[in-house]
Structures are given as C-alpha cells and as structure tokens.
Design a protein around this motif. Sequence first.
Motif, PDB file in Angstrom:
ATOM      1  N   LYS A  61       0.810  -1.159   0.020  1.00 11.57           N
ATOM      2  CA  LYS A  61      -0.188   0.008   0.031  1.00 11.57           C
ATOM      3  C   LYS A  61       1.043   1.060   0.030  1.00 11.57           C
ATOM      4  O   LYS A  61       0.769   2.050   0.879  1.00 11.57           O
ATOM      5  N   PHE A 103      -4.301  -0.317   6.570  1.00  8.89           N
ATOM      6  CA  PHE A 103      -5.508  -1.119   7.317  1.00  8.89           C
ATOM      7  C   PHE A 103      -5.948  -0.406   8.789  1.00  8.89           C
ATOM      8  O   PHE A 103      -7.338  -0.726   8.926  1.00  8.89           O
ATOM      9  N   LYS A 113      -6.199   2.603   9.901  1.00 10.72           N
ATOM     10  CA  LYS A 113      -7.057   3.689   9.693  1.00 10.72           C
ATOM     11  C   LYS A 113      -8.498   3.218   9.164  1.00 10.72           C
ATOM     12  O   LYS A 113      -9.357   3.839   9.806  1.00 10.72           O
ATOM     13  N   ARG A 114      -8.335   2.438   8.254  1.00  9.67           N
ATOM     14  CA  ARG A 114      -9.694   1.969   7.650  1.00  9.67           C
ATOM     15  C   ARG A 114     -10.489   1.317   8.721  1.00  9.67           C
ATOM     16  O   ARG A 114     -11.677   1.388   8.930  1.00  9.67           O
ATOM     17  N   GLN A 115      -9.684   0.494   9.560  1.00 10.74           N
ATOM     18  CA  GLN A 115     -10.361  -0.304  10.525  1.00 10.74           C
ATOM     19  C   GLN A 115     -11.159   0.561  11.542  1.00 10.74           C
ATOM     20  O   GLN A 115     -12.237   0.028  12.235  1.00 10.74           O
ATOM     21  N   LEU A 153     -12.124   3.594  11.328  1.00 12.42           N
ATOM     22  CA  LEU A 153     -13.333   3.987  10.893  1.00 12.42           C
ATOM     23  C   LEU A 153     -14.230   2.965  10.778  1.00 12.42           C
ATOM     24  O   LEU A 153     -15.614   3.414  11.178  1.00 12.42           O
ATOM     25  N   PHE A 154     -14.234   1.793  10.240  1.00 11.58           N
ATOM     26  CA  PHE A 154     -15.338   0.691  10.489  1.00 11.58           C
ATOM     27  C   PHE A 154     -15.723   0.450  11.959  1.00 11.58           C
ATOM     28  O   PHE A 154     -17.065   0.165  12.293  1.00 11.58           O
ATOM     29  N   MET A 185     -15.876   3.649  -0.447  1.00  8.91           N
ATOM     30  CA  MET A 185     -14.488   3.256   0.550  1.00  8.91           C
ATOM     31  C   MET A 185     -14.522   1.887   0.878  1.00  8.91           C
ATOM     32  O   MET A 185     -13.573   1.369   1.497  1.00  8.91           O
ATOM     33  N   PHE A 186     -15.503   1.042   1.003  1.00  3.74           N
ATOM     34  CA  PHE A 186     -15.766  -0.232   1.278  1.00  3.74           C
ATOM     35  C   PHE A 186     -16.784  -1.123   0.733  1.00  3.74           C
ATOM     36  O   PHE A 186     -17.625  -0.493   0.035  1.00  3.74           O
ATOM     37  N   TYR A 230      -9.647  -7.922   9.402  1.00  3.80           N
ATOM     38  CA  TYR A 230      -9.832  -6.831   8.697  1.00  3.80           C
ATOM     39  C   TYR A 230     -11.191  -7.099   7.755  1.00  3.80           C
ATOM     40  O   TYR A 230     -11.303  -7.819   7.319  1.00  3.80           O
ATOM     41  N   GLY A 239     -14.769  -4.393   6.455  1.00  6.23           N
ATOM     42  CA  GLY A 239     -15.790  -3.225   6.762  1.00  6.23           C
ATOM     43  C   GLY A 239     -16.980  -3.801   7.119  1.00  6.23           C
ATOM     44  O   GLY A 239     -17.830  -3.787   8.231  1.00  6.23           O
TER      45      GLY A 239
END
Length: 421
Positions: free
Chosen positions: A85, A92, A94-96, A98-99, A154-155, A394, A396
């Motif tokens: 990435k 991962f 940062k996205r997790q 958010l989820f 985004m997901f 991991y 969403g």
Amino acid sequence: MAPNKKMLLRGDVNRIYDENYRHREQAKKEKFFIRPTRKRKLKNAKWFSVGMGIDLPFCLIILILLVVGTIMMFSASYAFAFYNKDGDSYFFLKRQLLFIVLGIAAMAVMSFFNYNKLHKIAPVVLILAYFSLFLVLILPSGEGGVKRWIPLGMFNIQSSEIAKFAIILFFAHWASKYYNKMQLTKYSVLPGLLIFGSIAALLFFEPHYSGIVIIGVLTVVMLYIGGMKTKYLAIGGLILVGVVLLLAITGKLSYAMERMDGWGQALTATRDTELWDSTWQTRNSLFAIGSGGFWGLGLGQSRQKFLYLPEPQNDFIFAIVVEEMGLIGAAIILLIFALLVWRGITLSLRAKDKFGKLLGIGLTSQIGIQVVFNILVITDWLPNTGISLPFFSYGGSSLIMLLAQMGIVLSISRTANIEKQ
C-alpha cells in the motif's frame, strides 16, 4: 345533652380546614422536593443492570475483544500494508478504526431499538438478502474471479453477511410464530430446505462455499432450537451428503476441489510444486503457531507476517496472534470468546418472549460457529475456505454488521427477565 348546631358547623369547618391544610402541605412538598427526589432516583438507578439498561458484562466483553482484535490486526498487517500500500503501514488500521466507529454507532442505535419491530420485517430482510445475492452475480468479478462484494466506494458489502443475519432473523420469526407446529415437517424441514437451498444455490455461483457451510449450520441451529425434531437432522444430513456427491461427480465443485488440494498435507515433505503452492498459506500458518510456543514471541514480534503468510490481517490473523501471544494468550482470547457466547445465550434465554430468545441465541451462536471454523482452518483441520475471525479480521461490512447484531442482543438484554442475585 344534644350537640349544638353551631358546634357541629364549627367542627365541620375545622375538619375541612385541616384537610385543606394537609393538601396544601403535600402540594408544597411535591413542588419543592420533587427535583431532589428525582435526583436521588437517578443517582441510585442501575443503568447497566439487566432489565433496566444494557447488560454491562456483555458490553465489556465486546469492547475487550474489539480493542484486542484491533491491536492484533494492526500488528499483523503493518508489514503487508507497507509493501503493498505504497509504504503506508497504517493503511488497514486507519480504515479499521473508521469501521469500528461506524460499527459502535450501529451497535448503540440497535441497543435502543425495539427488537420486536424486527419480527414484522423479517420477510423483508430475507428478500433484501436475496436481492444482494442476485446483485453480486451480475456485477463484475472481484479478485480471484469470485463475485461476493457490492462496491460502495470506500468499502464493499459482502452479500453473505446480509444473508447470515437474514437467516437468523427469519427463522427466529418463523419458529416463534409456529412454535407449536415446528415438530411437523411442513413447518420445519420444508421451509429450512427451501430457504437454505435457494440461498446456497446463489452462493454456489459466486462461489462462496464457506458461506454455504456457515449458513447451513445456522439454519440447523435455528430450526433445532425452534422445535424441530432431532431425527430430521439425520435426514437433512443424508440429503446434503447426496447433493455434495452428485455435484462432485458431475464436476460442479471444481472451485471447492481446488481449495481442498493439499488439505491435511501442509507439513508433508514434497517436491510437487503444485502441492507446495496450494499449501503455502496453511503451512506458514502452522509455522506461526509452532513458533509461538507457550508464551509467544511478544507483541509485534511475529516473523511470518513479513510476507510469508499471505494477507495475515484477514482469515489467518489468529495464527499471528498465537505466534506473538503464545498458547497462553490464545487460550485467554478463546476464553473471552466463550464468555461472550455464554453471556449472550444466557441473556437470550431469559428474554420475555420467544422471538427474543431465538434471535439472541442465533446471533450469539454465529460468533461461536465462526470462531470454531476459523481455528479449524488455520490448524488445517478444515480446508482453507476463507472464514474470518470475529472482531479480529480486517473488513468493513463484516465488522459493522457484527457490531449491529451485538446491538440487537444488547436490546434484548434491556428487557431480559433477569433478577439481580
């Protein structure tokens, strides 16, 4: 001597005055002391006791698993994220996070939601699940040529996650509505075969065999606790075996057969390149588990996550957990999962209505089923079929859906008929 009329009149006036005085004094007390009384009640209210608020132990267990799972997901993913990435080791994480925020918000909303309202919309949710399963089949294929996700920017939403919830909700609705008739074939076996068979057929074309297995087990669990006779389980098992054999003979299970290549042979010494490649992920999973030993290598010290174990933040994350935390740490985490399942089922059994009992047991059982299957996969007891670990892997849609479902269990806990011991 007869009482004077004036004396009687005076007595009546005094009595009326006394009554009016008492009423005025009572009104004064209510007017001036009502606020302190409310404050005293609010102070003593047990907001997190069962029957008055959400169940605190169940909520704490969820948060503990969520915190530990997020830490382990970051530990397992930062090396893979750095190399894949564009050098962003926190991709991962940062996205997790958010989820997690979205999932906790969904859990909070559902914990206040009257779960009995779901009773009426259960068929609608099932139709929505069918629609999502149809939709993924007409959308472009994803990675590996499979069709499992609905892209939402985004997901992505995995249609099988909606189907799992729909199965639990619908059969909780069905069994509570026809509980006295569930021992009859047309109210238990036939609906089960019809709904599971149609959903399994759609998942077959994705293909998503692990989803078929989990939904099949959930169907059996919901029908059994709903009142279906035990002998029907054997009949259903024989039918299922027959269908699988028929598909295998006709060559319709090619994707599943590829997944089963090398099953149980991950540690077998071989010069067969094809076998070596097919067992690569499972073999490195076993290496990670073996490297952890009793106490583990320490948090963040895993070696297999450095591009040996493919995508360690997903289905094989528990192998990294064992490598870093050891047998002791893994056992503690599994114990916490067991406590979550036990507490959830306990709350559900004490719900005031049959729908709440069935729904809560089904939602909690899903976690236990996925944990058991995930452990069996990473230890090579089951073929590598892609089963995520709740709160750790991991993803969403799976995490948000899972937390929303736990919110429903918390909603059930608000009305659960549990007396404080």
